[in-house]
Design a protein around this motif. Structure first.
Motif, PDB file in Angstrom:
ATOM      1  N   PRO A   1       1.052 -12.653 -25.976  1.00 17.43           N
ATOM      2  CA  PRO A   1      -0.183 -12.286 -25.508  1.00 17.43           C
ATOM      3  C   PRO A   1      -0.291 -12.589 -23.958  1.00 17.43           C
ATOM      4  CG  PRO A   1      -0.617 -14.116 -26.665  1.00 17.43           C
ATOM      5  CD  PRO A   1       0.808 -13.826 -26.909  1.00 17.43           C
ATOM      6  N   ALA A   2      -0.623 -11.655 -23.043  1.00 17.34           N
ATOM      7  CA  ALA A   2      -0.727 -11.865 -21.678  1.00 17.34           C
ATOM      8  C   ALA A   2      -1.924 -12.660 -21.421  1.00 17.34           C
ATOM      9  CB  ALA A   2      -1.190 -10.276 -20.972  1.00 17.34           C
ATOM     10  N   GLU A   3      -1.631 -13.676 -20.541  1.00 19.26           N
ATOM     11  CA  GLU A   3      -2.622 -14.746 -19.930  1.00 19.26           C
ATOM     12  C   GLU A   3      -3.818 -13.795 -19.417  1.00 19.26           C
ATOM     13  OE1 GLU A   3      -1.178 -17.664 -17.665  1.00 19.26           O
ATOM     14  OE2 GLU A   3       0.562 -18.195 -18.980  1.00 19.26           O
ATOM     15  N   ASP A   4      -5.110 -14.523 -19.929  1.00 17.24           N
ATOM     16  CA  ASP A   4      -6.181 -13.914 -19.168  1.00 17.24           C
ATOM     17  C   ASP A   4      -6.502 -14.582 -17.978  1.00 17.24           C
ATOM     18  OD1 ASP A   4      -8.631 -12.942 -18.616  1.00 17.24           O
ATOM     19  OD2 ASP A   4      -9.695 -13.588 -20.327  1.00 17.24           O
TER      20      ASP A   4
ATOM     21  N   GLY B   1      -9.053 -14.016 -15.854  1.00 15.36           N
ATOM     22  CA  GLY B   1     -10.395 -13.966 -15.644  1.00 15.36           C
ATOM     23  C   GLY B   1     -10.807 -13.083 -14.921  1.00 15.36           C
ATOM     24  N   GLU B   2     -10.036 -12.127 -14.131  1.00 17.90           N
ATOM     25  CA  GLU B   2     -10.504 -11.021 -13.561  1.00 17.90           C
ATOM     26  C   GLU B   2     -11.045  -9.826 -14.050  1.00 17.90           C
ATOM     27  OE1 GLU B   2      -9.033  -8.585  -9.264  1.00 17.90           O
ATOM     28  OE2 GLU B   2      -7.509  -9.525 -10.746  1.00 17.90           O
ATOM     29  N   PRO B   3     -12.276  -9.274 -14.043  1.00 16.82           N
ATOM     30  CA  PRO B   3     -12.816  -8.153 -14.618  1.00 16.82           C
ATOM     31  C   PRO B   3     -11.823  -7.182 -14.674  1.00 16.82           C
ATOM     32  CG  PRO B   3     -14.563  -9.100 -13.603  1.00 16.82           C
ATOM     33  CD  PRO B   3     -13.150  -9.775 -13.058  1.00 16.82           C
ATOM     34  N   PHE B   4     -11.676  -6.220 -15.498  1.00 15.38           N
ATOM     35  CA  PHE B   4     -10.531  -5.049 -15.695  1.00 15.38           C
ATOM     36  C   PHE B   4     -11.014  -4.087 -14.475  1.00 15.38           C
ATOM     37  CE2 PHE B   4      -9.530  -0.670 -17.058  1.00 15.38           C
ATOM     38  CZ  PHE B   4      -8.188  -0.870 -17.137  1.00 15.38           C
ATOM     39  N   ALA B   5     -12.219  -3.817 -14.113  1.00 15.53           N
ATOM     40  CA  ALA B   5     -12.431  -2.701 -13.272  1.00 15.53           C
ATOM     41  C   ALA B   5     -12.229  -3.135 -11.893  1.00 15.53           C
ATOM     42  CB  ALA B   5     -14.167  -2.427 -13.410  1.00 15.53           C
ATOM     43  N   VAL B   6     -12.364  -4.432 -11.651  1.00 13.42           N
ATOM     44  CA  VAL B   6     -12.071  -5.053 -10.466  1.00 13.42           C
ATOM     45  C   VAL B   6     -10.734  -5.047 -10.281  1.00 13.42           C
ATOM     46  CG1 VAL B   6     -12.292  -7.429  -8.855  1.00 13.42           C
ATOM     47  CG2 VAL B   6     -14.288  -6.480 -10.490  1.00 13.42           C
ATOM     48  N   LYS B   7     -10.042  -5.322 -11.115  1.00  8.67           N
ATOM     49  CA  LYS B   7      -8.351  -5.696 -11.018  1.00  8.67           C
ATOM     50  C   LYS B   7      -7.867  -4.268 -10.884  1.00  8.67           C
ATOM     51  CE  LYS B   7      -6.371  -8.207 -13.947  1.00  8.67           C
ATOM     52  NZ  LYS B   7      -5.589  -8.843 -15.198  1.00  8.67           N
ATOM     53  N   MET B   8      -8.250  -3.144 -11.523  1.00  5.86           N
ATOM     54  CA  MET B   8      -7.711  -1.651 -11.278  1.00  5.86           C
ATOM     55  C   MET B   8      -8.052  -1.360  -9.822  1.00  5.86           C
ATOM     56  SD  MET B   8      -6.023  -0.849 -13.519  1.00  5.86           S
ATOM     57  CE  MET B   8      -5.777   0.952 -13.182  1.00  5.86           C
ATOM     58  N   GLN B   9      -9.305  -1.586  -9.219  1.00  6.34           N
ATOM     59  CA  GLN B   9      -9.672  -1.198  -7.786  1.00  6.34           C
ATOM     60  C   GLN B   9      -8.605  -1.975  -7.002  1.00  6.34           C
ATOM     61  OE1 GLN B   9     -13.740  -2.257  -7.072  1.00  6.34           O
ATOM     62  NE2 GLN B   9     -14.095  -0.105  -6.385  1.00  6.34           N
ATOM     63  N   ARG B  10      -8.435  -3.278  -7.261  1.00 10.54           N
ATOM     64  CA  ARG B  10      -7.604  -4.188  -6.224  1.00 10.54           C
ATOM     65  C   ARG B  10      -6.141  -3.506  -6.529  1.00 10.54           C
ATOM     66  NH1 ARG B  10      -4.159  -8.003  -7.349  1.00 10.54           N
ATOM     67  NH2 ARG B  10      -5.083  -8.179  -9.641  1.00 10.54           N
ATOM     68  N   LEU B  11      -5.527  -3.136  -7.701  1.00 12.55           N
ATOM     69  CA  LEU B  11      -4.219  -2.554  -7.714  1.00 12.55           C
ATOM     70  C   LEU B  11      -3.913  -1.145  -7.249  1.00 12.55           C
ATOM     71  CD1 LEU B  11      -3.581  -3.949 -11.525  1.00 12.55           C
ATOM     72  CD2 LEU B  11      -2.687  -4.833  -9.392  1.00 12.55           C
ATOM     73  N   VAL B  12      -5.045  -0.401  -7.293  1.00 17.54           N
ATOM     74  CA  VAL B  12      -4.975   0.932  -6.779  1.00 17.54           C
ATOM     75  C   VAL B  12      -4.828   0.721  -5.180  1.00 17.54           C
ATOM     76  CG1 VAL B  12      -6.234   3.318  -6.250  1.00 17.54           C
ATOM     77  CG2 VAL B  12      -6.172   2.254  -8.687  1.00 17.54           C
ATOM     78  N   ALA B  13      -5.646  -0.198  -4.652  1.00 11.48           N
ATOM     79  CA  ALA B  13      -5.759  -0.251  -3.247  1.00 11.48           C
ATOM     80  C   ALA B  13      -4.260  -0.726  -2.759  1.00 11.48           C
ATOM     81  CB  ALA B  13      -6.607  -1.324  -3.047  1.00 11.48           C
ATOM     82  N   ASP B  14      -3.753  -1.552  -3.566  1.00  4.99           N
ATOM     83  CA  ASP B  14      -2.453  -2.125  -3.207  1.00  4.99           C
ATOM     84  C   ASP B  14      -1.375  -1.091  -3.439  1.00  4.99           C
ATOM     85  OD1 ASP B  14      -3.300  -4.796  -2.937  1.00  4.99           O
ATOM     86  OD2 ASP B  14      -2.758  -5.499  -5.140  1.00  4.99           O
ATOM     87  N   LEU B  15      -1.475  -0.238  -4.196  1.00  2.00           N
ATOM     88  CA  LEU B  15      -0.579   0.859  -4.569  1.00  2.00           C
ATOM     89  C   LEU B  15      -0.552   1.792  -3.114  1.00  2.00           C
ATOM     90  CD1 LEU B  15       1.559   2.501  -6.120  1.00  2.00           C
ATOM     91  CD2 LEU B  15      -0.403   3.729  -7.118  1.00  2.00           C
ATOM     92  N   ARG B  16      -1.779   2.121  -2.744  1.00  6.04           N
ATOM     93  CA  ARG B  16      -2.074   3.096  -1.557  1.00  6.04           C
ATOM     94  C   ARG B  16      -1.469   2.489  -0.370  1.00  6.04           C
ATOM     95  NH1 ARG B  16      -8.241   4.486  -3.026  1.00  6.04           N
ATOM     96  NH2 ARG B  16      -7.877   6.256  -4.509  1.00  6.04           N
ATOM     97  N   GLU B  17      -1.458   1.010  -0.070  1.00  3.23           N
ATOM     98  CA  GLU B  17      -0.923   0.403   0.858  1.00  3.23           C
ATOM     99  C   GLU B  17       0.607   0.423   0.786  1.00  3.23           C
ATOM    100  OE1 GLU B  17      -1.178  -4.292   2.146  1.00  3.23           O
ATOM    101  OE2 GLU B  17      -3.164  -3.246   1.861  1.00  3.23           O
ATOM    102  N   GLN B  18       1.082   0.227  -0.701  1.00  7.25           N
ATOM    103  CA  GLN B  18       2.485   0.346  -0.415  1.00  7.25           C
ATOM    104  C   GLN B  18       3.202   1.610  -0.436  1.00  7.25           C
ATOM    105  OE1 GLN B  18       2.922  -1.408  -4.315  1.00  7.25           O
ATOM    106  NE2 GLN B  18       2.503  -3.598  -3.650  1.00  7.25           N
TER     107      GLN B  18
END
Length: 546
Positions: free
Chosen positions: A498-501, A503-520
């Motif tokens: 199982p992936a370790e939790d 504590g970051e909410p899913f919606a917040v995590k997806m926002q951050r990851l999409v922003a990282d993707l656009r930057e890359q």
């Protein structure tokens, strides 16, 4: 499960025990320095033979002094005074004081050979066991004398040393070091201690007949006896120790067979250890063992299978002539008692191969309800090979019964009860366990061994609360194994951990990851433009030709 030994604290399996007053690694460094240009495979017998002789000489001299003080010279030279106390009789010409006095003489090789001959002559249990080639030109006599002086400074056989198993510790440490030095060839006689310990802890061979058809230097037997003695006050064996098991083994390599006999002799363990090829000259044809522990050589091609196509042992299919893996499996099954269990090491390919009829043999073993547990091991555990390995555990009778569900019927008195495991197999994926002890070798620590063994024991019992653990273990019904064409690779069944939790909410995590993707992506575009510009300046436009 009631009566099971408690888990132990984490510690390296081969750590030096300061209580014995000897640093094995320092001894090894000294001994290795005296090797000179001699091949490690030859030097092994030079060193271990001398250590063995020093051991029996120490034990003899201590008893000699006691008998001399109490009964006088005549009694002190009576062999019966020693054999009655399970001490080897050492004739005058083989005693360590005599060897040490001759250590600087150019004839020291002949002196040591003569000593070995005399010890074998007067102790039938050691017949044909000791090395007797110290006089050969390959042995540097000056270095041999220095080695005798070095070994002479170690007390390995007096009462205190025997109580702390000094010789056993030094002997096993040296076997391991020689295995590492010899590399692939060294693995033929030595199975890493942590692997042996895991097999023994899982099978718990408290009583009955213990068999190893390819016993190497007898590590499986030594660990079995140590296991019993460590739990001699209970834990399912009724307070009984060494006398409750009988040891049976076979080894095809003559020099390794001698190592096996010496390894048992230094611990006072009696066993029926035969020399010969287990396939073509089975020296224990009528043996039906309660426990079988083995580490057969992996993927042996030239094993003479073409001469054994009609052998009675091949009940689940004729093994291929070019690979002995499933010949070993069926030889082991053939020698199992009606309630016997086996644990052995094989190459990972044995769990999934379909070549040359091996998949059919594996299917037949599973359908015969013989496969109890499969364990995927981490890599880099073995000196002899980098091939990934696994453990197979087979059981003749997997129906519910009193005891731990394994081995000899006397173990049914332990107060526990095994459940009905028919129609299911336990898979354990231990590939992520263990830690590196040097640049090339990994070792399972005590808590790793405890975790694997405890999981198996809980699965066996009716009341121990076994639970599947994603990514580590899972009990799988036969129907599912059939759907996977009888492949027995644990990773296929246990799933991902199982992936370790975080504590970051899913919606917040997806926002951050999409922003990282656009930057890359923006950075990638910038780099592409820079590369195109440089290529254009060199006359190699990316977008077309000039």
């Amino acid at each position: 499960m009631p009566g099971r030994p408690p888990q132990r604290a984490t510690a390296p399996i081969d750590a030096t025990n300061s209580l014995i007053g000897i640093d094995e690694s320092e001894l090894w460094s000294m001994a290795d320095a005296l090797r000179g240009s001699m091949d490690a495979a030859e030097y092994k017998h030079v060193v271990l033979g001398l250590i063995f002789l020093k051991y029996i000489s120490d034990a003899f001299e201590e008893r000699h002094a006691a008998v001399l003080a109490e009964w006088g010279e005549e009694a002190a030279e009576d062999p019966d005074e020693y054999t009655a106390e399970a001490i080897f009789w050492v004739p005058p010409e083989a005693r360590w004081a005599h060897l040490r006095a001759q250590a600087r003489q150019p004839t020291i090789g002949q002196t040591v050979d003569a000593a070995m001959v005399c010890v074998e002559r007067d102790n039938p249990a050691l017949k044909d066991v000791l090395p007797k080639d110290y006089a050969r030109p390959a042995v540097d006599k000056q270095r041999l004398g220095q080695l005798i002086d070095m070994v002479g400074n170690i007390a390995v056989g007096d009462e205190s040393a025997r109580a702390n198993d000094v010789l056993g510790r030094v002997y096993e440490y040296f076997l391991g070091q020689f295995a590492g030095t010899e590399g692939r060839k060294g693995g033929e006689f030595y199975t890493p201690r942590c692997v042996v310990r895991l097999l023994v802890e899982m099978l718990e061979p408290y009583s009955g007949r213990v068999y190893d058809p390819c016993c190497g230097s007898s590590g499986m037997f030594v660990q079995s006896v140590e296991f019993i003695e460590a739990h001699a006050t209970g834990n399912g064996n009724g307070g009984r120790a060494r006398g409750d098991i009988s040891i049976w083994g076979q080894e095809s390599n003559y020099t390794t067979w001698r190592l096996a006999r010496m390894n048992l002799a230094i611990r006072g363990i009696e066993g029926q250890i035969a020399h010969g090829d287990s396939f073509h000259n089975d020296r224990h044809p009528d043996l039906r063992a309660d426990f079988i522990l083995a580490n057969p050589p992996f993927n042996v091609k030239d094993w003479g299978g073409d001469r054994l196509t009609d052998d009675q042992r091949w009940q689940y299919g004729v093994p291929p002539k070019g690979n002995a893996n499933f010949a070993w499996v069926q030889h082991i099954v053939h020698h199992l008692a009606p309630t016997g269990t086996a644990g052995f090491v094989l190459a990972n390919g044995s769990m999934s191969t379909n070549q040359s009829g091996e998949g059919e043999i594996r299917r037949n073993l599973v359908e015969a309800d013989l496969v109890d547990c499969m364990v995927a091991l981490p890599g880099q555990l073995f000196y002899s090979t980098q091939i990934p390995a696994c453990l197979w555990f087979l059981a003749r009778d997997r129906s519910p019964r009193s005891g731990n569900g394994r081995g000899h019927p006397s173990q049914e008195d332990s107060g526990s009860r095994s459940r009905d495991r028919r129609g299911e197999v336990l898979f354990i994926d231990a590939r992520e366990l263990g830690g590196m002890v040097d640049r090339t070798h990994r070792e399972l620590a005590r808590d790793d061994i405890g975790r694997i063994a405890d999981t198996y024991h809980r699965w066996l019992g009716e009341t121990d609360g076994y639970e599947d653990q994603a990514g580590f273990c899972r009990s799988v019904p036969l129907e599912e194994i059939r759907r996977h064409d009888h492949v027995l690779t644990p990773g296929r069944y246990v799933g991902a951990p199982p992936a370790e939790d975080d504590g970051e909410p899913f919606a917040v995590k997806m926002q951050r990851l999409v922003a990282d993707l656009r930057e890359q992506q923006a950075e990638g575009a910038r780099l592409d433009a820079a590369i195109a510009k440089n290529l254009d300046a060199l006359g190699f436009p990316v977008g077309g030709t000039r």
